[in-house]
Design a protein around this motif. Structure first.
Motif, PDB file in Angstrom:
ATOM      1  N   LEU A   4       0.831  -1.204   0.000  1.00  0.00           N
ATOM      2  CA  LEU A   4       0.000   0.000   0.000  1.00  0.00           C
ATOM      3  C   LEU A   4       0.867   1.256   0.000  1.00  0.00           C
ATOM      4  O   LEU A   4       0.601   2.216  -0.728  1.00  0.00           O
ATOM      5  CB  LEU A   4      -0.937  -0.004   1.203  1.00  0.00           C
ATOM      6  CG  LEU A   4      -1.985  -1.118   1.240  1.00  0.00           C
ATOM      7  CD1 LEU A   4      -2.882  -0.952   2.456  1.00  0.00           C
ATOM      8  CD2 LEU A   4      -2.802  -1.150  -0.036  1.00  0.00           C
ATOM      9  N   ARG A 123      -7.610  -2.850  -1.741  1.00  0.00           N
ATOM     10  CA  ARG A 123      -7.013  -1.759  -0.970  1.00  0.00           C
ATOM     11  C   ARG A 123      -6.034  -0.959  -1.827  1.00  0.00           C
ATOM     12  O   ARG A 123      -5.949   0.267  -1.720  1.00  0.00           O
ATOM     13  CB  ARG A 123      -6.335  -2.309   0.290  1.00  0.00           C
ATOM     14  CG  ARG A 123      -7.322  -3.003   1.242  1.00  0.00           C
ATOM     15  CD  ARG A 123      -6.790  -3.107   2.659  1.00  0.00           C
ATOM     16  NE  ARG A 123      -5.505  -3.769   2.747  1.00  0.00           N
ATOM     17  CZ  ARG A 123      -5.343  -5.085   2.792  1.00  0.00           C
ATOM     18  NH1 ARG A 123      -6.397  -5.883   2.720  1.00  0.00           N
ATOM     19  NH2 ARG A 123      -4.141  -5.614   2.896  1.00  0.00           N
ATOM     20  N   ARG A 126      -8.078   1.266  -4.024  1.00  0.00           N
ATOM     21  CA  ARG A 126      -8.614   2.408  -3.286  1.00  0.00           C
ATOM     22  C   ARG A 126      -7.563   3.499  -3.122  1.00  0.00           C
ATOM     23  O   ARG A 126      -7.846   4.689  -3.268  1.00  0.00           O
ATOM     24  CB  ARG A 126      -9.129   1.946  -1.918  1.00  0.00           C
ATOM     25  CG  ARG A 126      -9.597   3.075  -0.994  1.00  0.00           C
ATOM     26  CD  ARG A 126     -10.659   3.928  -1.637  1.00  0.00           C
ATOM     27  NE  ARG A 126     -11.826   3.147  -1.992  1.00  0.00           N
ATOM     28  CZ  ARG A 126     -12.777   3.584  -2.814  1.00  0.00           C
ATOM     29  NH1 ARG A 126     -12.660   4.769  -3.372  1.00  0.00           N
ATOM     30  NH2 ARG A 126     -13.822   2.826  -3.096  1.00  0.00           N
ATOM     31  N   GLU A 153     -11.569  -1.407  -0.739  1.00  0.00           N
ATOM     32  CA  GLU A 153     -11.771  -1.037   0.654  1.00  0.00           C
ATOM     33  C   GLU A 153     -10.965   0.211   1.021  1.00  0.00           C
ATOM     34  O   GLU A 153     -10.011   0.575   0.360  1.00  0.00           O
ATOM     35  CB  GLU A 153     -11.327  -2.190   1.560  1.00  0.00           C
ATOM     36  CG  GLU A 153     -11.991  -3.520   1.236  1.00  0.00           C
ATOM     37  CD  GLU A 153     -11.331  -4.658   1.987  1.00  0.00           C
ATOM     38  OE1 GLU A 153     -10.630  -4.388   2.973  1.00  0.00           O
ATOM     39  OE2 GLU A 153     -11.512  -5.808   1.578  1.00  0.00           O
ATOM     40  N   THR A 154     -11.376   0.850   2.113  1.00  0.00           N
ATOM     41  CA  THR A 154     -10.602   1.972   2.622  1.00  0.00           C
ATOM     42  C   THR A 154      -9.252   1.475   3.115  1.00  0.00           C
ATOM     43  O   THR A 154      -9.161   0.495   3.842  1.00  0.00           O
ATOM     44  CB  THR A 154     -11.346   2.664   3.780  1.00  0.00           C
ATOM     45  OG1 THR A 154     -12.610   3.135   3.295  1.00  0.00           O
ATOM     46  CG2 THR A 154     -10.542   3.819   4.334  1.00  0.00           C
ATOM     47  N   ALA A 155      -8.198   2.163   2.709  1.00  0.00           N
ATOM     48  CA  ALA A 155      -6.842   1.739   3.075  1.00  0.00           C
ATOM     49  C   ALA A 155      -6.195   2.781   3.975  1.00  0.00           C
ATOM     50  O   ALA A 155      -6.201   3.963   3.672  1.00  0.00           O
ATOM     51  CB  ALA A 155      -6.000   1.546   1.817  1.00  0.00           C
TER      52      ALA A 155
END
Length: 297
Positions: A4, A123, A126, A153-155
Motif C-alpha cells: 500500500l 485496498r 482504493r 476497501e478503505t486503506a
C-alpha cells in the motif's frame, strides 16, 4: 513489503499541482486484468489502444502516450517488462516497445502477495483512486478497468491520512442555496435535497481544500461532466462547455450545450465565489479541448 505504501508513493512527474496519472491508470488496468484472472503478460501492442482511451478520458488535457508509464512503472517495483530478447524494457518510445514485442505484468512478488491476500487488490485500488481521482469518477473507473468496486476497501496508509472536512457538503450547498450552479436544479423530497452534490473545483486528491471558495453545488449530471472536463468555469464565472462534447438530442442541447457562456447561479451575496487559483487549476488540468462559443439565449 508494504504494497500500500509503495502504491501510494508511485513516482510521478509533478509541478504546481500538475496531473500525471499515467502510472496509476496503468496499475489500475493491470490490477483489473489480474482480478479477472488474466495472469498472462500484457503485450504492449495489444493493450496500447485500451491505455490510450484511459489516458484520453481520465488523464490530463495535454496529449500523451501510454508508452511512458509502460516503461517507467517498472522503476516503482510493482511492474516488470520483458521483450522477445529477455527481461527489461527497450525504452519509453512507442516504436521501441512495439518492435521489441514488449510485454508487461505485475511484479512477481506482488502477484504472490495478491494471491495470498486477495483483499490487498481492493485496498491498492482504493489508494490509487483516492490519490488521483475525485470520488465521482471512482465507480466508473473501476468498471472501465474491470475492477469489482466493492473490493476497493478503505486503506490506512500514511499518504492518505489527510481527512476531509465533513462540513464541506453542507457549507457549499448552503452557499449556493441548494441550487445547481450550472442549471439551477433544486429538487427535494420533502425537506431533503436530492441529486445535489458538493463538487471540488481543484480536486481534493491534488491539494484542493475543503473550502467554500473551492466548491460548487452541482446536480449529479453536471458534477460528473465537470469532473470529466466537459464543463468548466471561465472568466467572469461563465460556464465553459468543451467542443469535445457531442450530443444531438434536445436533452443534450438543453442540459449541456446551451450552458455555454451562461453565468454561474450563485453563490449568495456575502459568500466567496470560486478562488481564481482553483479555477485556473481546473481549466489547465481537467477541462478538455476548446470551449464552445456562447449560445444565443
Amino acid at each position: 513489503m508494504d504494497w500500500l505504501e509503495r502504491t501510494a508513493k508511485l513516482r510521478q512527474w509533478t509541478r504546481s499541482g500538475t496531473r500525471a496519472p499515467h502510472k496509476p491508470l496503468l496499475l489500475l488496468y493491470a490490477l483489473g486484468r489480474f482480478q479477472q484472472g488474466a495472469d498472462d503478460e500484457l503485450r504492449y501492442s495489444a493493450v496500447e489502444e485500451d491505455l490510450k482511451r484511459l489516458l484520453s478520458e481520465y488523464g490530463p488535457p495535454n496529449k500523451t502516450t501510454p508508452a511512458y508509464p509502460f516503461h517507467h512503472l517498472a522503476s516503482d517495483g510493482v511492474w516488470e517488462v520483458r521483450t522477445d530478447r529477455g527481461p527489461g524494457s527497450p525504452g519509453s518510445g512507442v516504436r521501441e516497445l512495439r518492435a521489441a514485442g514488449a510485454a508487461g505484468r505485475l511484479a512477481p512478488d506482488l502477484r504472490t502477495a495478491l494471491r495470498r491476500e486477495p483483499s490487498l487488490l481492493g485496498r491498492m485500488a482504493r489508494v490509487l483512486l483516492d490519490l488521483n481521482f475525485p470520488p465521482s469518477l471512482h465507480d466508473e473507473l473501476c468498471e472501465v478497468v474491470g475492477l469489482e468496486p466493492e473490493q476497493a476497501e478503505t486503506a490506512e496508509v500514511s499518504a492518505v491520512r489527510r481527512r476531509r472536512d465533513p462540513r464541506m457538503r453542507e457549507l457549499v450547498l448552503t452557499a449556493y442555496e441548494y441550487r445547481c450552479a450550472f442549471c439551477g436544479y433544486d429538487g427535494r423530497i420533502g425537506a431533503v435535497p436530492v441529486g445535489l452534490e458538493a463538487a471540488h473545483v481543484r480536486w481534493w486528491a491534488f491539494g484542493g481544500p475543503d473550502d467554500v471558495d473551492n466548491g460548487l453545488c452541482l446536480c449529479s449530471l453536471h458534477h460528473k461532466l465537470f469532473d470529466k472536463g466537459v464543463l468548466g468555469v471561465g472568466d467572469g464565472h461563465r460556464i465553459l462547455v468543451s467542443q469535445r462534447f457531442v450530443g444531438h438530442s434536445p436533452a443534450a442541447h438543453e442540459h449541456v450545450i446551451a450552458l455555454a457562456g451562461r453565468t454561474l447561479v450563485g453563490p449568495q451575496p456575502g459568500i466567496r465565489s470560486i478562488a481564481p487559483t482553483h479555477r485556473a487549476w481546473h481549466a489547465s488540468q481537467v477541462f478538455h479541448g476548446d470551449p464552445r462559443p456562447a449560445t444565443a439565449a
